[in-house]
Write a protein that holds these residues in place. Structure first.
Motif, PDB file in Angstrom:
ATOM      1  N   ARG A 129       0.828  -1.199   0.000  1.00 38.92           N
ATOM      2  CA  ARG A 129       0.000   0.000   0.000  1.00 38.92           C
ATOM      3  C   ARG A 129       0.869   1.258   0.000  1.00 38.92           C
ATOM      4  O   ARG A 129       0.582   2.243  -0.685  1.00 38.92           O
ATOM      5  CB  ARG A 129      -0.889  -0.026   1.254  1.00 38.92           C
ATOM      6  CG  ARG A 129      -1.709   1.211   1.504  1.00 38.92           C
ATOM      7  CD  ARG A 129      -2.576   1.036   2.743  1.00 38.92           C
ATOM      8  NE  ARG A 129      -1.805   0.962   3.970  1.00 38.92           N
ATOM      9  CZ  ARG A 129      -1.437   2.026   4.683  1.00 38.92           C
ATOM     10  NH1 ARG A 129      -1.753   3.229   4.292  1.00 38.92           N
ATOM     11  NH2 ARG A 129      -0.742   1.885   5.791  1.00 38.92           N
ATOM     12  N   ARG A 130       1.931   1.207   0.795  1.00 37.83           N
ATOM     13  CA  ARG A 130       2.827   2.362   0.901  1.00 37.83           C
ATOM     14  C   ARG A 130       3.679   2.503  -0.365  1.00 37.83           C
ATOM     15  O   ARG A 130       4.222   3.558  -0.637  1.00 37.83           O
ATOM     16  CB  ARG A 130       3.733   2.137   2.111  1.00 37.83           C
ATOM     17  CG  ARG A 130       3.830   3.307   3.042  1.00 37.83           C
ATOM     18  CD  ARG A 130       4.570   2.912   4.306  1.00 37.83           C
ATOM     19  NE  ARG A 130       3.654   2.633   5.383  1.00 37.83           N
ATOM     20  CZ  ARG A 130       3.642   1.531   6.114  1.00 37.83           C
ATOM     21  NH1 ARG A 130       4.524   0.581   5.905  1.00 37.83           N
ATOM     22  NH2 ARG A 130       2.759   1.372   7.067  1.00 37.83           N
ATOM     23  N   ASN A 131       3.831   1.384  -1.069  1.00 39.27           N
ATOM     24  CA  ASN A 131       4.622   1.373  -2.307  1.00 39.27           C
ATOM     25  C   ASN A 131       6.042   1.879  -2.075  1.00 39.27           C
ATOM     26  O   ASN A 131       6.565   2.709  -2.822  1.00 39.27           O
ATOM     27  CB  ASN A 131       3.897   2.200  -3.383  1.00 39.27           C
ATOM     28  CG  ASN A 131       4.350   1.847  -4.785  1.00 39.27           C
ATOM     29  OD1 ASN A 131       4.939   0.802  -5.008  1.00 39.27           O
ATOM     30  ND2 ASN A 131       4.079   2.737  -5.730  1.00 39.27           N
ATOM     31  N   VAL A 132       6.653   1.370  -1.007  1.00 36.70           N
ATOM     32  CA  VAL A 132       8.033   1.750  -0.679  1.00 36.70           C
ATOM     33  C   VAL A 132       8.972   1.179  -1.736  1.00 36.70           C
ATOM     34  O   VAL A 132       8.741   0.090  -2.248  1.00 36.70           O
ATOM     35  CB  VAL A 132       8.427   1.201   0.709  1.00 36.70           C
ATOM     36  CG1 VAL A 132       9.767   1.771   1.136  1.00 36.70           C
ATOM     37  CG2 VAL A 132       7.371   1.533   1.746  1.00 36.70           C
ATOM     38  N   ASN A 133      10.019   1.915  -2.040  1.00 36.73           N
ATOM     39  CA  ASN A 133      10.943   1.500  -3.095  1.00 36.73           C
ATOM     40  C   ASN A 133      11.841   0.356  -2.627  1.00 36.73           C
ATOM     41  O   ASN A 133      13.007   0.563  -2.295  1.00 36.73           O
ATOM     42  CB  ASN A 133      11.805   2.691  -3.527  1.00 36.73           C
ATOM     43  CG  ASN A 133      10.969   3.903  -3.869  1.00 36.73           C
ATOM     44  OD1 ASN A 133       9.982   4.202  -3.194  1.00 36.73           O
ATOM     45  ND2 ASN A 133      11.353   4.586  -4.924  1.00 36.73           N
ATOM     46  N   LEU A 134      11.282  -0.831  -2.586  1.00 41.46           N
ATOM     47  CA  LEU A 134      12.033  -2.005  -2.161  1.00 41.46           C
ATOM     48  C   LEU A 134      11.844  -3.116  -3.182  1.00 41.46           C
ATOM     49  O   LEU A 134      10.885  -3.100  -3.946  1.00 41.46           O
ATOM     50  CB  LEU A 134      11.488  -2.530  -0.819  1.00 41.46           C
ATOM     51  CG  LEU A 134      11.391  -1.602   0.374  1.00 41.46           C
ATOM     52  CD1 LEU A 134      10.540  -2.247   1.455  1.00 41.46           C
ATOM     53  CD2 LEU A 134      12.774  -1.301   0.920  1.00 41.46           C
ATOM     54  N   LEU A 163      -3.283  -6.358  -5.745  1.00 42.70           N
ATOM     55  CA  LEU A 163      -4.466  -5.689  -5.186  1.00 42.70           C
ATOM     56  C   LEU A 163      -4.078  -4.658  -4.136  1.00 42.70           C
ATOM     57  O   LEU A 163      -4.721  -3.620  -4.000  1.00 42.70           O
ATOM     58  CB  LEU A 163      -5.393  -6.728  -4.548  1.00 42.70           C
ATOM     59  CG  LEU A 163      -6.327  -7.477  -5.484  1.00 42.70           C
ATOM     60  CD1 LEU A 163      -7.078  -8.539  -4.711  1.00 42.70           C
ATOM     61  CD2 LEU A 163      -7.318  -6.513  -6.134  1.00 42.70           C
ATOM     62  N   ALA A 164      -3.042  -4.973  -3.365  1.00 42.95           N
ATOM     63  CA  ALA A 164      -2.658  -4.089  -2.260  1.00 42.95           C
ATOM     64  C   ALA A 164      -1.886  -2.864  -2.740  1.00 42.95           C
ATOM     65  O   ALA A 164      -1.654  -1.948  -1.955  1.00 42.95           O
ATOM     66  CB  ALA A 164      -1.853  -4.866  -1.223  1.00 42.95           C
ATOM     67  N   GLY A 165      -1.474  -2.848  -4.008  1.00 43.84           N
ATOM     68  CA  GLY A 165      -0.894  -1.611  -4.525  1.00 43.84           C
ATOM     69  C   GLY A 165       0.563  -1.649  -4.911  1.00 43.84           C
ATOM     70  O   GLY A 165       1.163  -0.600  -5.170  1.00 43.84           O
ATOM     71  N   ALA A 166       1.174  -2.836  -4.960  1.00 47.24           N
ATOM     72  CA  ALA A 166       2.584  -2.910  -5.355  1.00 47.24           C
ATOM     73  C   ALA A 166       2.731  -2.455  -6.807  1.00 47.24           C
ATOM     74  O   ALA A 166       1.881  -2.734  -7.652  1.00 47.24           O
ATOM     75  CB  ALA A 166       3.107  -4.340  -5.200  1.00 47.24           C
ATOM     76  N   ALA A 167       3.825  -1.747  -7.089  1.00 42.97           N
ATOM     77  CA  ALA A 167       4.025  -1.202  -8.442  1.00 42.97           C
ATOM     78  C   ALA A 167       4.389  -2.287  -9.439  1.00 42.97           C
ATOM     79  O   ALA A 167       4.082  -2.200 -10.620  1.00 42.97           O
ATOM     80  CB  ALA A 167       5.109  -0.132  -8.412  1.00 42.97           C
ATOM     81  N   PHE A 168       5.055  -3.318  -8.946  1.00 43.25           N
ATOM     82  CA  PHE A 168       5.548  -4.366  -9.842  1.00 43.25           C
ATOM     83  C   PHE A 168       5.330  -5.717  -9.181  1.00 43.25           C
ATOM     84  O   PHE A 168       5.683  -5.909  -8.019  1.00 43.25           O
ATOM     85  CB  PHE A 168       7.041  -4.143 -10.105  1.00 43.25           C
ATOM     86  CG  PHE A 168       7.675  -5.169 -11.014  1.00 43.25           C
ATOM     87  CD1 PHE A 168       7.770  -4.950 -12.384  1.00 43.25           C
ATOM     88  CD2 PHE A 168       8.193  -6.365 -10.498  1.00 43.25           C
ATOM     89  CE1 PHE A 168       8.363  -5.900 -13.213  1.00 43.25           C
ATOM     90  CE2 PHE A 168       8.783  -7.304 -11.328  1.00 43.25           C
ATOM     91  CZ  PHE A 168       8.868  -7.080 -12.685  1.00 43.25           C
ATOM     92  N   VAL A 169       4.712  -6.649  -9.921  1.00 38.07           N
ATOM     93  CA  VAL A 169       4.476  -7.979  -9.365  1.00 38.07           C
ATOM     94  C   VAL A 169       4.815  -9.030 -10.419  1.00 38.07           C
ATOM     95  O   VAL A 169       4.330  -8.963 -11.554  1.00 38.07           O
ATOM     96  CB  VAL A 169       2.998  -8.166  -8.932  1.00 38.07           C
ATOM     97  CG1 VAL A 169       2.781  -9.564  -8.360  1.00 38.07           C
ATOM     98  CG2 VAL A 169       2.590  -7.109  -7.910  1.00 38.07           C
ATOM     99  N   ILE A 172      -3.121 -18.899  -0.132  1.00 30.53           N
ATOM    100  CA  ILE A 172      -3.178 -17.495  -0.542  1.00 30.53           C
ATOM    101  C   ILE A 172      -2.375 -17.327  -1.834  1.00 30.53           C
ATOM    102  O   ILE A 172      -1.370 -18.002  -2.024  1.00 30.53           O
ATOM    103  CB  ILE A 172      -2.644 -16.602   0.603  1.00 30.53           C
ATOM    104  CG1 ILE A 172      -3.257 -15.206   0.547  1.00 30.53           C
ATOM    105  CG2 ILE A 172      -1.143 -16.518   0.594  1.00 30.53           C
ATOM    106  CD1 ILE A 172      -3.059 -14.445   1.840  1.00 30.53           C
ATOM    107  N   ASP A 173      -2.845 -16.449  -2.713  1.00 29.77           N
ATOM    108  CA  ASP A 173      -2.108 -16.156  -3.947  1.00 29.77           C
ATOM    109  C   ASP A 173      -1.282 -14.889  -3.718  1.00 29.77           C
ATOM    110  O   ASP A 173      -1.816 -13.780  -3.666  1.00 29.77           O
ATOM    111  CB  ASP A 173      -3.096 -15.965  -5.112  1.00 29.77           C
ATOM    112  CG  ASP A 173      -2.383 -15.737  -6.451  1.00 29.77           C
ATOM    113  OD1 ASP A 173      -1.296 -15.116  -6.446  1.00 29.77           O
ATOM    114  OD2 ASP A 173      -2.913 -16.185  -7.476  1.00 29.77           O
ATOM    115  N   ILE A 174       0.013 -15.074  -3.561  1.00 23.90           N
ATOM    116  CA  ILE A 174       0.905 -13.964  -3.180  1.00 23.90           C
ATOM    117  C   ILE A 174       0.849 -12.825  -4.204  1.00 23.90           C
ATOM    118  O   ILE A 174       0.721 -11.648  -3.845  1.00 23.90           O
ATOM    119  CB  ILE A 174       2.361 -14.471  -3.038  1.00 23.90           C
ATOM    120  CG1 ILE A 174       2.433 -15.552  -1.940  1.00 23.90           C
ATOM    121  CG2 ILE A 174       3.312 -13.328  -2.732  1.00 23.90           C
ATOM    122  CD1 ILE A 174       3.747 -16.300  -1.885  1.00 23.90           C
ATOM    123  N   CYS A 175       0.929 -13.182  -5.478  1.00 24.37           N
ATOM    124  CA  CYS A 175       0.982 -12.149  -6.516  1.00 24.37           C
ATOM    125  C   CYS A 175      -0.334 -11.374  -6.622  1.00 24.37           C
ATOM    126  O   CYS A 175      -0.336 -10.150  -6.764  1.00 24.37           O
ATOM    127  CB  CYS A 175       1.324 -12.779  -7.865  1.00 24.37           C
ATOM    128  SG  CYS A 175       3.030 -13.328  -7.947  1.00 24.37           S
TER     129      CYS A 175
END
Lengths: 397, 178, 298
Positions: free
Chosen positions: C115-120, C167-173, C159-162
């Motif tokens: 959700r925070r979309n931290v650059n990690l 859905l939670a907001g990651a920029a790249f999956v 659970i489907d990790i990807c």
């Protein structure tokens, strides 16, 4: 009889150079003051989760940190808050989080991590009634034992406890120094009343504050041991991540280089060193104010908000001719045991007001070799102890 | 030198008591150069629940921070009057808002003003009643100077309410003349 | 991009920590290899890399790699990484977690880091079981399969990790397996280069527990399973039916938390200036304005 003990006030540390011309006075709340003082102390990173009665600290810092170009981040819970400040500290930031009982309980896991990995950070606990949700807006001092032993395993820790808003300001700054100087988490133990009351407080300028700063310098040998056992003080210098030394940090018990070890001697030596570093620093770490001990036959020992009640009671008792003295503990963990032993050895009785069912008293009783009267004054209904309660314990007032 | 002067402002949430306590403490410490401690009684509800702000004023150190018995009680409603009238020091005074306090008993020295009405007339908002009360306290007790209060309102009143609160304050300061 | 093969000893700590704790045939080594090659390809200096892990088999990975390495508590690696990244935005912060680590005890941190979309760069090594501690059931253990704490078969849904990350907001999956080494390496390289959070699921094998308990067989059998039971996202959905899809599921242009925070700082400083001017106007000349102002700030 006749105690010659001297106070060890915060001012003795000389972290703040007071320039009477430049002091700015404010009528300020405890939580706000804690937040502003963190900014003054150079806190670079705050990661937290709001919880009554500490939320004002996060609120003020969410406004102030960006103004200073520093980081404020609201994490998803207190577990993550604690983790984030450890990560940021390893990156070279001075870090802090603030919470209250339920959140402090959640922080215990990574508090242990910070102790084990010796990563500096400051944790503010604005105490409320507990356990569990307890009383969110009711003051308490019942986290004393949790501060000492909240996380599992043998460990030392430092906890400081202010009783005035001026002390909130000064001890916040001291917390950042102790954390960096001794590579340990430092807990600033407040309570709902200290957090929410307002008082006149004098602020120094940022440039008048000088506290311990990491040097990030490689040793001459080029061989960096982040957990060097041979350092005399017991505190190997910490080099931040990204400064050109690549080393390993783990919550497992580790060797001098930070790698996991199961070597019995290395394990023992590591424990001994993390205790040694605090023991070696006691002269600086232990802070307390003493009042009227010279002729006292009765001494009140207390901390935080209850110490104010104690002082009021002492003054009223003195007016009635009672020889009452007072020990106000600013450093709560470790306890200034030598001083307390001497006090106990020279008075007839000790009175311990605390807002719990008796926690500090357990540690004081341990020091009572002479078997003098140790009288508890406890209150745990969400109201602070009144001077009358303490005067009743003194008796004859 | 004054050792200790206890002020209790009591009423309901929404009557501006917390702001009044803050302004009184700020005025006393920053502009009158005395010491003060302000404590608040936090209720979970902002409006309609019992609310109070307490300020201890002294020229010396203040140890016990809370008000047990007060030198001044500002009672902004009946239940505040009923609850705290007995916790007024001998020689202390009560200032009551006659708009909300109707039943008085003969005990301490009581000053009666239609505080909420004055506030409503001057500013159109009863929430400024507590600031009217501060003006009255200043005139009757002299514990805080009018200029300190004026300056404190200017610095501490929320954005957009400075003029309103200043009008309320001056109404309080002149309430005795009427 | 460098395409030459890296000298592994340049990126490892060979003198201290080998042989590894991993079972022969474990996929963790493959994932580590992919990470090292991706770093080499992007020419990132070792001093600028922080490798962070939680608890579990994958948690031991940082010990072997010659970076700034941090082995944290169970499930919390992303929260530690968030702190480090915000304090040192110049570092490439790579987080390696297991499925139990990231999805169970760290599930909340996972959602909020997305959700925070931290650059990690967050790599979840998914072996569908708790390997290090003896094959206990994990949030990705498929229904009805056996684990040492699911003796009669797992009654939960996996659970489907990807899907969750997207859905939670990651920029790249993205997802690949330790069998498809080049593909995994490529996805990790892309993730490392991404602004915002990159989540990469590396489907891996635990033949020691998962394979044995569910009678799938040895390491080689499990690699065969990965080959046969997965399909790339590029093929038509009918051909992917019942199989695990590999590929990139999300790749959006975002500024990421770091740049977002910089914008916030600018706004705060601008607001502070406006506040100052407003106060100057409001306070007037008749009082000790400067002191009062500072006092009010506190």
């Amino acid at each position: 009889m006749g105690l010659k003990l001297k106070s060890k006030p915060i001012s003795e540390l000389e972290y703040i150079k007071w320039d009477p011309e430049k002091v700015v006075y404010a009528f300020s709340q405890g939580n706000e003051t804690c937040a502003e003082s963190a900014v003054l102390a150079g806190c670079d990173f705050f990661g937290g989760y709001p919880i009554t009665p500490s939320s004002e600290i996060a609120e003020v810092l969410s406004r102030r940190m960006p103004q200073e170009g520093r980081v404020f981040v609201q994490m998803e819970d207190e577990i993550a808050s604690m983790a984030s400040i450890i990560g940021a500290s390893l990156g070279g930031a001075r870090t802090m989080t603030a919470t209250s009982g339920p959140g402090f309980s959640l922080m215990q896991e990574n508090l242990g991590y910070a102790i084990t990995t010796e990563i500096p950070c400051v944790i503010v606990n604005v105490q409320r009634l507990g356990p569990s949700t307890g009383g969110p807006t009711s003051p308490s001092q019942s986290d004393y034992m949790q501060v000492k032993w909240g996380t599992h395993g043998d460990h030392p820790i430092i906890a400081l406890s202010p009783s005035t808003i001026q002390e909130v300001m000064e001890l916040t700054i001291v917390s950042f120094d102790f954390a960096e100087r001794y590579r340990t988490p430092v807990i600033l133990l407040m309570d709902e009343v200290t957090g929410h009351m307002r008082e006149k407080v004098g602020y120094p300028r940022q440039e008048d504050i000088s506290i311990f700063t990491r040097s990030n310098e490689l040793p001459e040998s080029g061989d960096y041991k982040p957990y060097d056992l041979s350092v005399k003080s017991g505190v190997p210098p910490l080099i931040s991540f990204g400064e050109g030394v690549r080393y390993h940090v783990t919550g497992l018990i580790h060797d001098e280089y930070g790698f996991p070890t199961r070597n019995r001697k290395e394990i023992r030596d590591w424990y001994d060193r993390i205790y040694r570093k605090i023991d070696n620093g006691l002269d600086r770490i232990l802070r307390y104010d003493l009042y009227n001990l010279e002729d006292a036959d009765t001494v009140i020992i207390s901390f935080g908000i209850s110490a104010r009640t104690g002082l009021e009671a002492m003054i009223q008792a003195r007016k009635k001719g009672r020889k009452v003295g007072m020990v106000k503990l600013l450093t709560l963990v470790p306890l200034p045991e030598e001083m307390l032993k001497e006090v106990i050895a020279n008075v007839d009785r000790v009175i311990i007001p605390e807002m719990n069912r008796g926690q500090l008293i357990l540690d004081i009783e341990r020091l009572n070799k002479k078997g003098i009267d140790i009288i508890p004054v406890n209150r745990y209904d969400g109201e602070i102890i009144s001077p009358g309660d303490v005067l009743d314990a003194i008796g004859g007032c | 030198m004054m050792e200790r002067f206890d002020v209790r402002l009591a009423g309901l949430g929404g009557q501006g008591l917390l702001l009044a306590g803050l302004i009184l403490g700020h005025a006393v410490t920053i502009y009158d150069k005395r010491n003060a401690v302000q404590t608040v009684n936090y209720a979970p509800l902002a409006r309609g629940a019992p609310s109070r702000a307490e300020v201890v004023i002294s020229d010396g150190s203040i140890y016990f921070p809370e008000v047990l018995n007060s030198d001044v009680l500002l009672a902004m409603n009946q239940s505040a009057y009923d609850e705290f009238k007995s916790q007024v020091k001998p020689g202390g005074i009560i200032i009551a808002d006659t708009e909300n306090v109707k039943n008085f008993c003969q005990s301490e020295e009581t000053y009666k003003f239609p505080i909420s009405k004055i506030a409503k007339l001057e500013t159109g908002r009863t929430i400024t009643g507590s600031i009217v009360g501060l003006g009255i306290i200043s005139i009757i007790t002299g514990i805080v100077t009018p200029s300190a209060l004026t300056n404190a309102v200017k610095t501490r009143a929320p954005r957009g309410t400075v003029q309103t609160n200043l009008r309320a304050l001056s109404a309080g300061l002149s309430a005795m003349e009427k | 991009m460098k395409r030459t093969a890296p000298m592994f000893q340049d990126y490892l700590r060979p003198d201290k920590r080998f042989p590894s704790v991993w079972c022969p045939g474990c996929g963790n080594g493959v994932v580590l290899g992919c990470i090292l090659r991706a770093i080499h390809a992007l020419d990132i200096p070792r001093d600028k890399v922080a490798l962070i892990s939680g608890i579990g088999c994958s948690g031991r990975m940082p010990v072997y790699a010659d970076f700034n390495t941090l082995h944290t508590t169970h499930g919390r690696a992303l929260a530690f990484a968030t702190g480090l990244k915000l304090a040192r935005p110049d570092l490439y912060v790579i987080v390696v977690m297991g499925d139990g680590d990231a999805m169970a005890i760290g599930g909340n941190h996972f959602i909020h880091t997305c959700r925070r979309n931290v650059n990690l760069t967050a790599i979840v090594v998914n072996n569908r079981i708790y390997g290090m501690t003896g094959g206990q059931c994990s949030p990705t253990t498929p229904s009805d399969l056996i684990a040492s704490t699911a003796t009669y078969g797992n009654i939960d849904q996996p659970i489907d990790i990807c899907h969750l990350a997207a859905l939670a907001g990651a920029a790249f999956v993205g997802r690949s397996t330790v069998y498809h080494v080049r593909e995994l390496e490529k996805i990790i390289t892309k993730g490392l280069d991404k602004k915002g959070l990159a989540v990469i699921e590396a489907v891996s094998n635990c033949h020691t527990y998962y394979g044995r308990l569910n009678k799938i067989g040895r390491a080689t059998d499990m690699f065969k399973w990965m080959k046969e039971e997965t399909a790339p996202i590029t093929v038509v959905p009918e051909k992917r039916k019942g199989k695990i899809t590999r590929g990139i599921f999300m790749d959006k242009d975002t500024v990421g938390f770091i740049q977002h925070y910089e914008q916030l700082v600018e706004k705060a400083i601008k607001n502070m200036e406006m506040l100052r001017q407003w106060k100057k106007k409001r306070l007037g000349p008749d009082i000790n304005a400067k002191k009062a102002q500072v006092a009010n700030n506190t």
